[in-house]
Design an enzyme around this catalytic site. Structure first.
Site, PDB file in Angstrom:
ATOM      1  N   HIS A 196      13.383  29.295  47.937  1.00 56.06           N
ATOM      2  CA  HIS A 196      12.777  29.965  49.091  1.00 56.06           C
ATOM      3  C   HIS A 196      11.278  29.707  49.244  1.00 56.06           C
ATOM      4  CE1 HIS A 196      11.324  32.872  46.145  1.00 56.06           C
ATOM      5  NE2 HIS A 196      10.473  33.286  47.052  1.00 56.06           N
TER       6      HIS A 196
HETATM    7  C1  UD1 Z   1       7.607  36.391  50.410  1.00 52.88           C
HETATM    8  C2  UD1 Z   1       6.438  36.172  49.448  1.00 52.88           C
HETATM    9  C3  UD1 Z   1       6.929  35.450  48.204  1.00 52.88           C
HETATM   10  C4  UD1 Z   1       8.143  36.150  47.585  1.00 52.88           C
HETATM   11  C5  UD1 Z   1       9.208  36.290  48.646  1.00 52.88           C
HETATM   12  C6  UD1 Z   1      10.435  36.971  48.101  1.00 52.88           C
HETATM   13  C7  UD1 Z   1       4.239  35.842  50.552  1.00 52.88           C
HETATM   14  C8  UD1 Z   1       3.192  34.848  50.876  1.00 52.88           C
HETATM   15  N1  UD1 Z   1       5.409  35.338  50.038  1.00 52.88           N
HETATM   16  O1  UD1 Z   1       8.019  35.094  50.849  1.00 52.88           O
HETATM   17  O2  UD1 Z   1       5.897  35.421  47.252  1.00 52.88           O
HETATM   18  O3  UD1 Z   1       8.626  35.369  46.506  1.00 52.88           O
HETATM   19  O4  UD1 Z   1       8.659  37.051  49.732  1.00 52.88           O
HETATM   20  O5  UD1 Z   1      11.483  36.943  49.028  1.00 52.88           O
HETATM   21  O6  UD1 Z   1       4.043  37.018  50.749  1.00 52.88           O
HETATM   22  N2  UD1 Z   1      12.447  36.699  57.175  1.00 52.88           N
HETATM   23  C9  UD1 Z   1      13.574  37.287  57.687  1.00 52.88           C
HETATM   24  N3  UD1 Z   1      13.846  38.566  57.313  1.00 52.88           N
HETATM   25  C10 UD1 Z   1      13.042  39.256  56.466  1.00 52.88           C
HETATM   26  C11 UD1 Z   1      11.895  38.644  55.959  1.00 52.88           C
HETATM   27  C12 UD1 Z   1      11.619  37.369  56.314  1.00 52.88           C
HETATM   28  O7  UD1 Z   1      14.317  36.702  58.449  1.00 52.88           O
HETATM   29  O8  UD1 Z   1      13.377  40.424  56.157  1.00 52.88           O
HETATM   30  C13 UD1 Z   1      12.165  35.307  57.553  1.00 52.88           C
HETATM   31  C14 UD1 Z   1      11.200  35.171  58.674  1.00 52.88           C
HETATM   32  O9  UD1 Z   1      11.593  34.082  59.449  1.00 52.88           O
HETATM   33  C15 UD1 Z   1       9.902  34.840  57.982  1.00 52.88           C
HETATM   34  C16 UD1 Z   1      10.368  34.063  56.773  1.00 52.88           C
HETATM   35  O10 UD1 Z   1      11.638  34.615  56.438  1.00 52.88           O
HETATM   36  O11 UD1 Z   1       9.030  34.117  58.784  1.00 52.88           O
HETATM   37  C17 UD1 Z   1       9.437  34.183  55.607  1.00 52.88           C
HETATM   38  O12 UD1 Z   1       9.217  35.553  55.270  1.00 52.88           O
HETATM   39  P1  UD1 Z   1       7.856  36.044  54.583  1.00 52.88           P
HETATM   40  O13 UD1 Z   1       7.950  37.478  54.244  1.00 52.88           O
HETATM   41  O14 UD1 Z   1       6.714  35.609  55.407  1.00 52.88           O
HETATM   42  O15 UD1 Z   1       7.785  35.208  53.254  1.00 52.88           O
HETATM   43  P2  UD1 Z   1       8.891  34.918  52.169  1.00 52.88           P
HETATM   44  O16 UD1 Z   1       9.268  33.495  52.288  1.00 52.88           O
HETATM   45  O17 UD1 Z   1      10.011  35.908  52.166  1.00 52.88           O
END
Ligand code: UD1
Length: 371
Positions: free
Chosen positions: A205
């Site tokens: 991820h």
């Molecule tokens: C975040 C953390 C990472 C952690 C991870 C665990 C940062 C910079 N990164 O990364 O350190 O290991 O969480 O999962 O804070 N999205 C959804 N549903 C959700 C959340 C996210 O669909 O509930 C999608 C969205 O398209 C979003 C993408 O996932 O843009 C990334 O989510 P984000 O929370 O920005 O970062 P993670 O990759 O989850």
């Protein structure tokens, strides 16, 4: 003592489970603020239910966005909440955008701020988490370190006076849950995985792995070519990028599944022959549960897991026999020891907050008092 925990992303909820449990046995007031960084039920709600965490007291509902937008949204929404609560401590966890935003909002209001899981570094400046860790450690008042290596690292950065070794709270939760699920058949395995036969558990991820099309394609090729079925509970970021880049995930050895609740993940690790991941938490869980781990990165924040060959770093996995042999190497015979602590870190963290709270008495808003 009033302590506000700020959480938002999946791994923070696991850490929160240990901390909330440790607070439950005290007379302290523990307030939970959920930023809403993760909002999908299977990345958030199931962790509250499954780990018995009390419902958040405040939900900021920030959702997704670029790093700046997400971090800024937490800051803007958190300022008035912390101003009203005026806790004795703000506690931030790990290395996400919610962590750095929580720490900044608190220190800028002169509220004593503690960072749980302080002192980890990958020295990989492409990682958003690395920026978040360094910034949070250098602005927080109290650094709760998980390992002696983290303490040494913080000393090297001139932060010794603010640092206390408490151990790793993820050990508390992992061991507690493993006790509960050991011997039960893993549930939630993707279709096509037979728990009675060898399988691998994989997760991908991290932005450095998912956001470059060529790199993601190579990683998926490598996983698909493995000679044993691969359970891949897919994070939304992986699904989104694979769709965007036209990369098919359902092929070869890969069996695609949903993100897992914590107990199901632990059961799947226990049932797996080995783990392949880019997650910091899962590297450690594999180590604690005695499964060989292959980490799809060039660095790890948990170098202790490399000892004895329990964890191996592979930066450029290929669809070849070398990668397969690495992933499927037998479990090392080396003793694992307890480099991350013995499972009482959350209690120690709460005690450390108690012990340091008086040194803050008299701090005026806007004034940062150092330990
Ligand atoms: C975040 C953390 C990472 C952690 C991870 C665990 C940062 C910079 N990164 O990364 O350190 O290991 O969480 O999962 O804070 N999205 C959804 N549903 C959700 C959340 C996210 O669909 O509930 C999608 C969205 O398209 C979003 C993408 O996932 O843009 C990334 O989510 P984000 O929370 O920005 O970062 P993670 O990759 O989850």
């Amino acid at each position: 003592m009033r302590v506000v925990s700020i959480v938002g992303a999946r791994p923070q909820l696991v850490k929160l489970a240990a901390v909330a449990d440790a607070f439950a046995g005290t007379g302290h007031e523990h307030v939970i603020v959920h930023t809403g960084q993760h909002y999908d039920a299977n990345l958030s709600d199931v962790f509250f239910e499954g780990l018995g965490i009390p419902e958040p007291d405040v939900r900021l509902g920030v959702g997704s966005g670029t790093h700046g937008v997400q971090t800024g949204a937490v800051l803007a929404k958190l300022d008035p909440v912390l101003k009203e609560l005026r806790p004795d401590w703000v506690l931030v966890y790990g290395d996400t955008n919610s962590t750095v935003a929580g720490a900044l909002s608190a220190v800028k209001q002169g509220i004593p701020t503690a960072h749980l899981e302080a002192g980890l570094r990958s020295y990989d400046r492409r990682m958003p988490e690395e920026h978040n860790r360094v910034l949070t450690d250098h602005c927080a008042d109290l650094l709760l370190a998980p390992t002696p290596a983290a303490v040494a690292l913080l000393e090297g950065e001139g932060l010794a006076a603010r640092t206390v070794l408490v151990g790793d709270v993820m050990v508390d939760v992992c061991l507690r849950v493993a006790e509960r699920v050991r011997g039960t058949a893993p549930r939630g395995l993707p279709d096509g995985i037979d728990p009675a036969r060898p399988y691998l558990l994989a997760t991908v991820h991290r932005a450095e792995n998912t956001d470059d099309p060529a790199r993601l394609a190579a990683l998926v090729d490598a996983l698909a070519s493995l000679p044993v079925p691969v359970a891949l509970p897919a994070h939304p970021r992986l699904l989104a990028r694979a769709r965007e880049f036209g990369i098919e995930l359902r092929r070869g050895a890969i069996r695609l599944g949903e993100p897992l609740p914590y107990a199901a993940l632990v059961a799947e690790v226990l049932g797996a022959a080995a783990v392949v991941t880019d997650s910091g938490g899962l590297q450690k869980e594999a180590y604690l549960l005695g499964r060989p781990c292959t980490t799809l990165r060039s660095t790890t924040e948990w170098p202790e897991s490399l000892a004895g060959g329990w964890n191996v770093l592979v930066e450029q996995p290929a669809a070849d026999a070398v990668f397969a042999a690495t992933v499927l190497r037998p479990a090392p015979s080396a003793e694992r020891g307890t480099p991350f602590g013995e499972g009482r870190a959350a209690e120690r963290a709460v005690r450390t907050l108690e012990e340091h709270v008086d040194t803050r008495a008299g701090a005026e808003p806007g004034m940062v008092v150092r330990a």
